[in-house]
Design an enzyme around this catalytic site. Structure first.
Site, mmCIF file in Angstrom:
data_model
loop_
_atom_site.group_PDB
_atom_site.id
_atom_site.type_symbol
_atom_site.label_atom_id
_atom_site.label_comp_id
_atom_site.label_asym_id
_atom_site.label_seq_id
_atom_site.Cartn_x
_atom_site.Cartn_y
_atom_site.Cartn_z
ATOM 1 C CG HIS A 1 48.091 49.859 81.744
ATOM 2 N ND1 HIS A 1 47.821 48.566 82.133
ATOM 3 C CD2 HIS A 1 47.075 50.241 80.925
ATOM 4 C CE1 HIS A 1 46.682 48.171 81.582
ATOM 5 N NE2 HIS A 1 46.211 49.156 80.849
ATOM 6 C CE LYS B 1 44.833 47.157 77.359
ATOM 7 N NZ LYS B 1 43.603 47.273 78.179
ATOM 8 C CB SER C 1 42.104 70.311 62.520
ATOM 9 O OG SER C 1 41.957 70.285 61.109
ATOM 10 C CB THR D 1 48.266 73.738 59.999
ATOM 11 O OG1 THR D 1 47.636 74.994 60.274
ATOM 12 C CG2 THR D 1 48.275 72.899 61.267
ATOM 13 C CE LYS E 1 49.664 76.903 56.831
ATOM 14 N NZ LYS E 1 48.624 77.762 56.261
ATOM 15 C CG ASN F 1 49.152 74.350 52.139
ATOM 16 O OD1 ASN F 1 49.751 74.114 51.088
ATOM 17 N ND2 ASN F 1 47.838 74.459 52.198
ATOM 18 C CG ASP G 1 47.478 77.925 52.725
ATOM 19 O OD1 ASP G 1 46.479 77.199 52.822
ATOM 20 O OD2 ASP G 1 48.370 77.976 53.586
ATOM 21 N N GLY H 1 52.999 84.195 56.825
ATOM 22 C CA GLY H 1 52.963 83.150 55.794
ATOM 23 C C GLY H 1 51.818 83.335 54.815
ATOM 24 C CG ASN I 1 52.723 93.384 59.056
ATOM 25 O OD1 ASN I 1 51.864 92.508 59.108
ATOM 26 N ND2 ASN I 1 53.795 93.382 59.830
ATOM 27 C CB THR J 1 55.961 94.916 62.419
ATOM 28 O OG1 THR J 1 55.430 94.423 63.642
ATOM 29 C CG2 THR J 1 57.419 95.296 62.597
ATOM 30 N NE ARG K 1 57.254 89.625 59.691
ATOM 31 C CZ ARG K 1 56.616 88.484 59.933
ATOM 32 N NH1 ARG K 1 55.900 88.345 61.027
ATOM 33 N NH2 ARG K 1 56.669 87.476 59.072
ATOM 34 C CG MET L 1 39.872 83.376 64.423
ATOM 35 S SD MET L 1 41.487 82.536 64.377
ATOM 36 C CE MET L 1 41.867 82.623 62.631
#
Length: 513
Positions: A124, A151, A249, A294, A298, A319, A336, A373, A393, A395, A398, A435
């Site tokens: 090990h 092993k 996930s 993910t 991406k 993706n 997506d 994204g 947005n 910002t 962007r 979220m």
């Protein structure tokens, strides 16, 4: 291939509990049970091993690991050897002894090995995974001391380390040397999931979550029911989720069930990746046939593919990566935007026929919150369908940058509150606002939602999000991120397999996750 379904990490301190775990492992579908001896104060080797091995429900592998090899035993080796020798005498099918002391133990049992007994000699490394040359030398030394089964257990610093273990197992198989080899840690979990593909003698699974004998060890239930490990063969194709993190996930549950339902010979695994280019270079075999991609990779994936779908190239995010069978080239897609746009189209169709040539988005004012994204994906997708697009947005710079790219209009979030040049607009939130755990947050006030006919939110945890709840109360049709998740996964499945996605199954599984 055998699976160990019951171990003795610190949670099982009594012999009775160990016996109960063995029965549970049998019931759960294990082929082999590891009796992992610790050092309980009342442990009596002869009596307790006789109790455990007599009438055992499964073939047994007995381990008595010393502290210097990552176990709990702190006494001298004589007492430990005596217990393991007793296990041999009592008919245990396997005993695991450490390479460092293997010669001594081999001498002890010399000439006394039962016919069906196999000695596992193990080493090990809890820090890293050595080079291929060092691993090969280690395996040769292990076999030379008298191991029936070699092993080797190492630790993954990077998921690329696992390729060296796979190479070693394949080499041993070619030499007809039975081998157990896996790499510990979340970056190494595929070494246990893909064990039968590369010819490993057995793989280990914890009886239950919380009873792992090594970090991130998969459970017996997951091995059998999620990864369908009994169906994995040398020709099984490997797909997986590239990301950081990937541990939570549910995609493996979804894709593996879909593969199984259509009889597609493949397995879908989590791939915790630290460097995408290094990963794709190391796992370049045709066996690794495609990947979901993910966060945070991406956008990086665009630079790692040989070819990119035109819309994905415009979006600047991928993706899905497919290894084209004909030439091994990596081809990038973005499912997506397909998932989200088709879900929103169906949300506003009303009397429109689903096969209408003109999209119901054509001519509509489509407001996207977020310029990352997912925001890019929705903005390009809506523009392609003929919508007029506005980007809001946090910002503003962007938002303006993305708006200039698609020929749209840029807004600040404050301006969004007062933005209603026409009725019947469409709103798509692509930010993480709302979220879990921040379920009381919303990107736009309920009052502002009155101007929208359809509201979409890419967030799918929780399933009922504040933005959608208030939009519905304001009279808008709502489209959940769950719908986008299902549709992008269906399109991904089709790219992986060339087959129609089992929509009913995938919807049922998603609703239960």
């Amino acid at each position: 291939m055998a699976m160990e379904g019951s171990t003795l990490p610190p949670v099982a301190k009594t012999v009775k509990q160990m016996a109960a775990d063995m029965d549970a492992a049998k019931a759960a579908g294990a082929d082999l049970v590891e009796i992992r001896l610790a050092q309980p104060s009342a442990f009596r080797p002869q009596e307790d091993l006789e109790f455990l091995l007599k009438g055992r429900p499964l073939p047994a592998l007995v381990t008595y690991r010393p502290k210097w090899e990552g176990g709990e035993y702190e006494g001298d080796d004589n007492q430990r050897f005596e217990a393991l020798h007793t296990a041999v005498d009592l008919g245990a099918e396997h005993v695991d002894i450490e390479l460092k002391v293997a010669e001594e133990f081999v001498r002890l049992i010399s000439g006394k090995k039962p016919e069906n007994f196999k000695l596992i000699v193990s080493s090990h490394n809890y820090q890293s995974t050595p080079s291929s040359e060092e691993l090969g030398s280690l395996a040769a030394r292990t076999q030379a001391v008298g191991a029936d089964i070699v092993k080797v257990v190492t630790t993954a610093v990077d998921i690329v380390d696992v390729t060296r273990m796979f190479q070693l197992i394949v080499h041993c198989q070619e030499k007809q040397v039975p081998m157990i080899g896996f790499v510990m840690g979340e970056r190494g979990v595929i070494s246990q999931l893909l064990c039968p593909k590369f010819g490993g003698y057995l793989t280990f699974g914890a009886l239950d979550a919380g009873k792992e004998s090594a970090p991130r060890q998969p459970t017996l239930s997951d091995l059998l029911n999620v990864y369908n490990i009994r169906k994995i063969r040398a020709d099984t194709k490997v797909y997986g989720l590239i990301g950081k993190p990937v541990g939570q996930s549910k995609r493996p549950i979804l894709h593996n069930a879909a593969f199984k339902s259509v009889g597609f010979n493949a397995v879908y695994v989590p791939l915790l990746v630290d460097d995408l280019a290094n990963f794709l270079s190391a796992y370049c075999s045709p066996d690794f046939a495609g990947f979901s991609c993910t966060l945070p990779y991406k956008e990086t994936a665009v630079t790692c593919c040989d070819e990119i779908d035109p819309i994905a190239k415009s979006i600047g995010a991928i993706n899905t990566i497919i290894r084209r069978p004909a030439d091994g080239k990596l081809v990038g897609y973005n499912t997506d935007y397909i998932g989200a746009i088709s879900a929103i189209e169906d949300g506003i169709r009303g009397s429109w026929a689903k096969d209408a040539v003109v999209s119901p988005l054509a001519g509509k004012l489509f407001v996207v919150i977020g310029a990352g994204g997912a925001g890019k994906a929705l903005a390009y997708g809506a523009t392609e369908k003929g919508a007029r697009v506005a980007i809001a947005n946090r910002t503003y710079e962007r938002a303006r940058e993305l708006a200039n790219l698609i020929g749209g209009h840029a807004l600040t979030l404050a301006e969004l509150e007062r933005f209603h040049p026409k009725e019947g607009m469409i709103l798509a939130n692509t930010t993480s606002v709302g979220m879990r755990p921040n379920v009381n947050d919303t990107p736009v006030s309920k009052q502002a939602l009155r101007s929208y006919a359809v509201v979409f939110d890419a967030v799918y945890t929780p399933k009922v999000i504040r933005l959608l709840r208030e939009a519905k109360e304001s009279g808008a049709a709502v489209v959940s991120g769950v719908e986008m998740f299902i549709r992008q996964a269906m399109r991904q499945f089709e790219l992986f397999t060339g087959l129609a996605a089992p929509e009913g199954l995938m919807r049922n599984i998603t609703s239960s996750l």
